[in-house]
Write a protein that holds these residues in place. Structure first.
Motif, PDB file in Angstrom:
ATOM      1  N   SER A  92      34.430  24.064   3.731  1.00  0.00           N
ATOM      2  CA  SER A  92      35.504  23.838   2.728  1.00  0.00           C
ATOM      3  C   SER A  92      35.513  22.880   1.960  1.00  0.00           C
ATOM      4  N   ILE A 100      40.625  20.964  -3.294  1.00  0.00           N
ATOM      5  CA  ILE A 100      40.666  20.839  -4.894  1.00  0.00           C
ATOM      6  C   ILE A 100      41.331  19.428  -5.262  1.00  0.00           C
ATOM      7  N   LYS A 155      45.468  21.647  -1.554  1.00  0.00           N
ATOM      8  CA  LYS A 155      44.850  22.919  -1.081  1.00  0.00           C
ATOM      9  C   LYS A 155      43.341  22.891  -0.909  1.00  0.00           C
ATOM     10  N   THR A 156      43.075  23.517  -0.040  1.00  0.00           N
ATOM     11  CA  THR A 156      41.649  23.770   0.525  1.00  0.00           C
ATOM     12  C   THR A 156      41.162  25.088   0.389  1.00  0.00           C
ATOM     13  N   VAL A 157      39.964  25.082  -0.228  1.00  0.00           N
ATOM     14  CA  VAL A 157      39.088  26.335  -0.464  1.00  0.00           C
ATOM     15  C   VAL A 157      38.000  26.511   0.491  1.00  0.00           C
ATOM     16  N   ARG A 158      37.792  27.704   0.923  1.00  0.00           N
ATOM     17  CA  ARG A 158      37.059  28.322   2.234  1.00  0.00           C
ATOM     18  C   ARG A 158      36.198  29.490   1.295  1.00  0.00           C
ATOM     19  N   ASP A 193      37.864  33.009   0.008  1.00  0.00           N
ATOM     20  CA  ASP A 193      38.958  32.697  -0.814  1.00  0.00           C
ATOM     21  C   ASP A 193      38.858  33.042  -2.379  1.00  0.00           C
ATOM     22  N   VAL A 208      39.866  32.159  -6.273  1.00  0.00           N
ATOM     23  CA  VAL A 208      40.304  31.055  -6.908  1.00  0.00           C
ATOM     24  C   VAL A 208      40.334  31.116  -8.466  1.00  0.00           C
ATOM     25  N   VAL A 234      35.015  33.046  -3.870  1.00  0.00           N
ATOM     26  CA  VAL A 234      34.048  32.271  -3.451  1.00  0.00           C
ATOM     27  C   VAL A 234      33.039  32.512  -2.423  1.00  0.00           C
ATOM     28  N   ILE A 274      37.403  24.250 -10.379  1.00  0.00           N
ATOM     29  CA  ILE A 274      38.448  25.158  -9.626  1.00  0.00           C
ATOM     30  C   ILE A 274      39.715  24.495  -9.732  1.00  0.00           C
ATOM     31  N   LYS A 333      44.118  28.044  -6.424  1.00  0.00           N
ATOM     32  CA  LYS A 333      43.862  29.348  -5.275  1.00  0.00           C
ATOM     33  C   LYS A 333      44.849  30.398  -5.782  1.00  0.00           C
TER      34      LYS A 333
END
Length: 278
Positions: free
Chosen positions: A13, A16, A21-24, A27, A29, A45, A96, A99
């Motif tokens: 992960s 941002i 917010k967490t991006v995996r 996801d 974006v 991603v 980024i 999301k």
């Protein structure tokens, strides 16, 4: 002897900066464009990795907006429509901005409220050739255009097809007030059915009725003829001095002639009903 470059490691992960917010991987974006006047780029991603200096990069698969494609934006393209391209890239995770959610076309049409971060995708796009997958979609209305979820359409109760109010000579306000709608083709068919229903007796049934009436009239005429013939024969028998017995049937209230032929005493008497219709 050459030095070996330090290896990279995959991350599960990425947070941002400036947000919670967490991006995996997987996801979608929003990424900062090079031109600040343009809307943010949209990407999916595929992979997150960091080098030995802890610089985080993301491998992404770009979504294209209709105006970014070779064919450009067309009438049936929705305002929030995107094309999933075959264009991959590696970008700094710092670009980024947030999301977003890219819905399937079916799920997008079921949304009660479309937010700023809601998009939809129904085509895959080949960036080099401008080709689409699928290359054919269902069309609606007389204009034979694919469905644009941003445009109001009304469904015909007859053929179940969908129509743009403008193509049917209506305003959007008039279309919203409709309880039910029939397109021009179905309304013509409906008028034709009503015209047929105005004649409850079909020609075949009517012909049968006329035939039955004619048969009844013929039977009635035949009865009159038989009664008349019986009277003539009775008068002839009187002239020949045959034995004639006149009887009166009170139940039938009709004159009944009973004759017995001379010389044939073993035969039953002949009874002829003189109908009162004479």
């Amino acid at each position: 002897m050459a030095k070996t470059k330090p290896g990279k490691k995959d991350l599960d992960s990425y947070s941002i900066k400036g947000t919670n917010k967490t991006v995996r991987p997987g996801d979608c974006v929003l990424m900062r464009p090079s031109d600040s006047d343009k809307p943010p780029y949209v990407a999916r991603v595929e992979k997150i990795e960091a080098d030995h200096r802890n610089n985080v990069k993301v491998r992404v698969r770009w979504y294209y907006r209709p105006e970014e494609s070779i064919g450009g934006r067309r009438q049936f393209h929705g305002a929030k429509e995107l094309f999933l391209s075959d264009h991959y890239d590696v970008q700094s995770a710092h670009t980024i901005e947030g999301k977003c959610t890219v819905h399937s076309f079916k799920n997008y049409t079921k949304l009660e409220n479309v937010g700023a971060e809601d998009y939809f995708c129904r085509f895959e796009y080949k960036a080099a050739t401008g080709g689409f997958t699928p290359d054919r979609v269902a069309v609606y209305c007389k204009c034979e255009m694919p469905y644009n979820p941003d445009d109001l359409m009304v469904q015909c109760e007859g053929c179940k097809d969908w129509f743009h109010p403008s193509c049917m000579g209506m305003t959007i306000e008039e279309a919203k007030k409709l309880d039910q709608f029939l397109c021009s083709d179905c309304s013509s068919d409906d008028d034709a059915k009503r015209s047929l229903n105005a004649f409850p007796v079909s020609p075949s049934v009517e012909a049968k009725v006329i035939f039955i009436v004619e048969v009844l009239i013929a039977i009635d005429d035949f009865c009159l003829f038989v009664a008349h013939l019986s009277e003539v024969r009775w008068r002839q028998s009187v002239e020949k001095d045959d034995q004639v017995i006149m009887m009166h049937d009170e139940e039938c209230r009709e004159d009944t002639v009973l004759t017995q032929t001379r010389g044939f005493s073993n035969l039953p008497c002949l009874k002829v009903c003189m109908c009162a219709r004479l």
